[in-house]
Design a protein around this motif. Structure first.
Motif, PDB file in Angstrom:
ATOM      1  N   GLU A  86       3.317  15.509  -3.458  1.00 32.73           N
ATOM      2  CA  GLU A  86       3.312  16.977  -3.539  1.00 32.73           C
ATOM      3  C   GLU A  86       2.770  17.609  -2.259  1.00 32.73           C
ATOM      4  O   GLU A  86       3.010  18.798  -1.989  1.00 32.73           O
ATOM      5  N   LYS A  87       2.041  16.823  -1.450  1.00 39.39           N
ATOM      6  CA  LYS A  87       1.518  17.282  -0.159  1.00 39.39           C
ATOM      7  C   LYS A  87       2.162  16.521   0.995  1.00 39.39           C
ATOM      8  O   LYS A  87       1.597  16.428   2.082  1.00 39.39           O
ATOM      9  N   LYS A  88       3.355  15.992   0.753  1.00 41.06           N
ATOM     10  CA  LYS A  88       4.084  15.230   1.772  1.00 41.06           C
ATOM     11  C   LYS A  88       3.249  14.063   2.303  1.00 41.06           C
ATOM     12  O   LYS A  88       3.390  13.637   3.442  1.00 41.06           O
ATOM     13  N   ASN A  89       2.356  13.534   1.442  1.00 40.12           N
ATOM     14  CA  ASN A  89       1.493  12.406   1.796  1.00 40.12           C
ATOM     15  C   ASN A  89       0.617  12.686   3.008  1.00 40.12           C
ATOM     16  O   ASN A  89       0.328  11.777   3.802  1.00 40.12           O
ATOM     17  N   ALA A  90       0.193  13.950   3.143  1.00 38.89           N
ATOM     18  CA  ALA A  90      -0.832  14.272   4.142  1.00 38.89           C
ATOM     19  C   ALA A  90      -2.099  13.498   3.777  1.00 38.89           C
ATOM     20  O   ALA A  90      -2.478  13.407   2.609  1.00 38.89           O
ATOM     21  N   ILE A  91      -2.749  12.944   4.785  1.00 39.92           N
ATOM     22  CA  ILE A  91      -3.839  11.988   4.547  1.00 39.92           C
ATOM     23  C   ILE A  91      -5.205  12.665   4.663  1.00 39.92           C
ATOM     24  O   ILE A  91      -5.530  13.270   5.696  1.00 39.92           O
ATOM     25  N   THR A  92      -5.986  12.556   3.604  1.00 39.96           N
ATOM     26  CA  THR A  92      -7.351  13.074   3.577  1.00 39.96           C
ATOM     27  C   THR A  92      -8.328  11.973   3.988  1.00 39.96           C
ATOM     28  O   THR A  92      -7.959  10.798   4.091  1.00 39.96           O
ATOM     29  N   GLN A  93      -9.584  12.364   4.190  1.00 39.52           N
ATOM     30  CA  GLN A  93     -10.597  11.366   4.526  1.00 39.52           C
ATOM     31  C   GLN A  93     -10.772  10.347   3.396  1.00 39.52           C
ATOM     32  O   GLN A  93     -10.992   9.160   3.643  1.00 39.52           O
ATOM     33  N   ALA A  94     -10.670  10.804   2.148  1.00 37.53           N
ATOM     34  CA  ALA A  94     -10.768   9.873   1.014  1.00 37.53           C
ATOM     35  C   ALA A  94      -9.625   8.862   1.042  1.00 37.53           C
ATOM     36  O   ALA A  94      -9.817   7.677   0.727  1.00 37.53           O
ATOM     37  N   MET A  95      -8.432   9.315   1.446  1.00 32.60           N
ATOM     38  CA  MET A  95      -7.300   8.399   1.553  1.00 32.60           C
ATOM     39  C   MET A  95      -7.503   7.404   2.696  1.00 32.60           C
ATOM     40  O   MET A  95      -7.157   6.225   2.581  1.00 32.60           O
ATOM     41  N   TYR A  96      -8.098   7.873   3.798  1.00 36.68           N
ATOM     42  CA  TYR A  96      -8.397   6.947   4.896  1.00 36.68           C
ATOM     43  C   TYR A  96      -9.350   5.852   4.433  1.00 36.68           C
ATOM     44  O   TYR A  96      -9.213   4.682   4.825  1.00 36.68           O
ATOM     45  N   ALA A  97     -10.318   6.220   3.600  1.00 41.14           N
ATOM     46  CA  ALA A  97     -11.254   5.218   3.087  1.00 41.14           C
ATOM     47  C   ALA A  97     -10.512   4.168   2.264  1.00 41.14           C
ATOM     48  O   ALA A  97     -10.778   2.964   2.387  1.00 41.14           O
ATOM     49  N   ALA A  98      -9.573   4.613   1.432  1.00 42.12           N
ATOM     50  CA  ALA A  98      -8.786   3.674   0.622  1.00 42.12           C
ATOM     51  C   ALA A  98      -7.882   2.818   1.498  1.00 42.12           C
ATOM     52  O   ALA A  98      -7.710   1.614   1.246  1.00 42.12           O
ATOM     53  N   LEU A  99      -7.303   3.402   2.530  1.00 41.75           N
ATOM     54  CA  LEU A  99      -6.447   2.651   3.449  1.00 41.75           C
ATOM     55  C   LEU A  99      -7.258   1.606   4.224  1.00 41.75           C
ATOM     56  O   LEU A  99      -6.788   0.483   4.452  1.00 41.75           O
ATOM     57  N   ALA A 100      -8.477   1.977   4.618  1.00 44.40           N
ATOM     58  CA  ALA A 100      -9.345   1.023   5.309  1.00 44.40           C
ATOM     59  C   ALA A 100      -9.683  -0.143   4.398  1.00 44.40           C
ATOM     60  O   ALA A 100      -9.651  -1.314   4.819  1.00 44.40           O
ATOM     61  N   GLU A 101      -9.999   0.152   3.152  1.00 45.62           N
ATOM     62  CA  GLU A 101     -10.336  -0.907   2.193  1.00 45.62           C
ATOM     63  C   GLU A 101      -9.158  -1.859   2.000  1.00 45.62           C
ATOM     64  O   GLU A 101      -9.325  -3.085   1.996  1.00 45.62           O
ATOM     65  N   ALA A 102      -7.956  -1.301   1.867  1.00 45.12           N
ATOM     66  CA  ALA A 102      -6.771  -2.133   1.665  1.00 45.12           C
ATOM     67  C   ALA A 102      -6.472  -2.981   2.901  1.00 45.12           C
ATOM     68  O   ALA A 102      -6.106  -4.166   2.786  1.00 45.12           O
ATOM     69  N   THR A 103      -6.622  -2.399   4.079  1.00 49.55           N
ATOM     70  CA  THR A 103      -6.338  -3.139   5.314  1.00 49.55           C
ATOM     71  C   THR A 103      -7.353  -4.249   5.534  1.00 49.55           C
ATOM     72  O   THR A 103      -6.999  -5.354   5.961  1.00 49.55           O
ATOM     73  N   ASN A 104      -8.614  -3.972   5.251  1.00 49.43           N
ATOM     74  CA  ASN A 104      -9.632  -5.028   5.353  1.00 49.43           C
ATOM     75  C   ASN A 104      -9.391  -6.127   4.319  1.00 49.43           C
ATOM     76  O   ASN A 104      -9.606  -7.310   4.605  1.00 49.43           O
ATOM     77  N   ARG A 105      -8.937  -5.736   3.143  1.00 48.20           N
ATOM     78  CA  ARG A 105      -8.605  -6.745   2.139  1.00 48.20           C
ATOM     79  C   ARG A 105      -7.477  -7.642   2.645  1.00 48.20           C
ATOM     80  O   ARG A 105      -7.524  -8.871   2.485  1.00 48.20           O
ATOM     81  N   VAL A 114       0.865  -1.177   0.000  1.00 50.60           N
ATOM     82  CA  VAL A 114       0.000   0.000   0.000  1.00 50.60           C
ATOM     83  C   VAL A 114       0.901   1.226   0.000  1.00 50.60           C
ATOM     84  O   VAL A 114       1.702   1.419   0.922  1.00 50.60           O
ATOM     85  N   THR A 115       0.774   2.038  -1.036  1.00 57.07           N
ATOM     86  CA  THR A 115       1.660   3.186  -1.220  1.00 57.07           C
ATOM     87  C   THR A 115       0.891   4.484  -1.081  1.00 57.07           C
ATOM     88  O   THR A 115      -0.087   4.717  -1.806  1.00 57.07           O
ATOM     89  N   LEU A 116       1.330   5.329  -0.155  1.00 54.52           N
ATOM     90  CA  LEU A 116       0.808   6.693  -0.083  1.00 54.52           C
ATOM     91  C   LEU A 116       1.404   7.462  -1.249  1.00 54.52           C
ATOM     92  O   LEU A 116       2.632   7.549  -1.374  1.00 54.52           O
ATOM     93  N   ASN A 117       0.547   8.025  -2.097  1.00 55.00           N
ATOM     94  CA  ASN A 117       0.994   8.573  -3.369  1.00 55.00           C
ATOM     95  C   ASN A 117       0.500  10.013  -3.553  1.00 55.00           C
ATOM     96  O   ASN A 117      -0.104  10.371  -4.559  1.00 55.00           O
ATOM     97  N   ARG A 118       0.796  10.815  -2.550  1.00 48.10           N
ATOM     98  CA  ARG A 118       0.472  12.244  -2.608  1.00 48.10           C
ATOM     99  C   ARG A 118       1.726  13.042  -2.255  1.00 48.10           C
ATOM    100  O   ARG A 118       1.726  13.858  -1.331  1.00 48.10           O
TER     101      ARG A 118
END
Length: 255
Positions: A22-41, A16-20
């Motif tokens: 340009e914003k130092k990979n600051a995490i948005t709510q949309a990114m949290y949703a993707a991280l949750a999906e990957a972790t549950n997978r 799982v790669t944080l791919n932002r």
């Protein structure tokens, strides 16, 4: 526009790669949703044996996206339990497969507390890890109020929380926050090698070992308790002053 969170499954390792960057990979709510999906997978897919967190760019993560913070705080919403961030935290608490992290550059807030849920961590020796929750007039999250003192001791943990000052990768390794501290250009390869080794071990034995080492329900209960404290602070005058001071690049003034 690239996806801010990328996933790739290869030889049992879900990367799982944080791919932002340009914003130092600051995490948005949309990114949290993707991280949750990957972790549950990772937890439910038998093809996944190890979860590996890494990041593009020169920082692992600058923490939560401050614009999200300000918007949520101004709306009075606080940290609601059905928000994407809590979906991710619950997935982390119940993850019974090994997680590995590869950390270069800055690891701020959730960038540090995520590591407490990883079973193996590789940091760059010049990485900078910090948990500046008090600096933003907030409170610890991700069960870090329990896990960080368990790893580094009460006094060190309190200093990390209360002062918000970064520790470098060598110190993180010496304090037990990381398995390896290596030059920055070796972080990804070292973490991938460790993940591959773990993926080659008996999967059910690994899962049972991790389950015995962690109390998932206790962690999740604490995450919710921390969330209440965090949420009440987010809408407080202290936090609004801290957020504004951060965006205006000045020291906050607390009454």
């Amino acid at each position: 526009m690239s996806e801010p969170v990328l996933t790739e499954l290869n030889n049992g390792v879900l990367t799982v790669t944080l791919n932002r960057p340009e914003k130092k990979n600051a995490i948005t709510q949309a990114m949290y949703a993707a991280l949750a999906e990957a972790t549950n997978r990772a937890r439910t897919d038998d093809a996944v044996r190890v979860l590996l967190f890494r990041a593009e760019g020169d920082s692992f993560s600058a923490g939560n996206d401050i614009a999200d913070f300000i918007a949520i705080g101004q709306s009075g919403g606080g940290q609601v339990i059905d928000a994407p961030v809590f979906h991710f935290l619950k997935a982390l608490a119940h993850l019974d497969k090994p997680a590995v992290a590869a950390v270069r550059g800055r690891a701020v807030g959730i960038g540090l507390t995520l590591l407490l849920h990883c079973d193996m961590v590789v940091v760059a020796d010049d990485a900078l890890l910090s948990a500046p929750f008090v600096n933003l007039a907030l409170a610890p999250e991700a069960a870090s109020s329990l896990l960080l003192p368990m790893v580094v001791g009460h006094q060190r943990a309190f200093e990390i929380f209360a002062l918000g000052e970064p520790i470098d990768g060598r110190t993180a390794h010496a304090w037990g926050l990381a398995n390896r501290a290596v030059p920055s250009d070796q972080v990804d390869a070292t973490a991938a090698e460790l993940a591959a080794k773990v993926a080659g071990r008996a999967p059910n034995s690994i899962k049972k070992t991790k389950r015995l080492m962690r109390d998932a329900e206790r962690l999740w209960a604490l995450m919710q308790e921390e969330g209440e404290a965090f949420g009440s602070q987010m809408s407080s005058p202290e936090a609004m002053e801290a957020f504004m001071a951060f965006t205006q690049k000045r020291a906050p003034v607390f009454g």
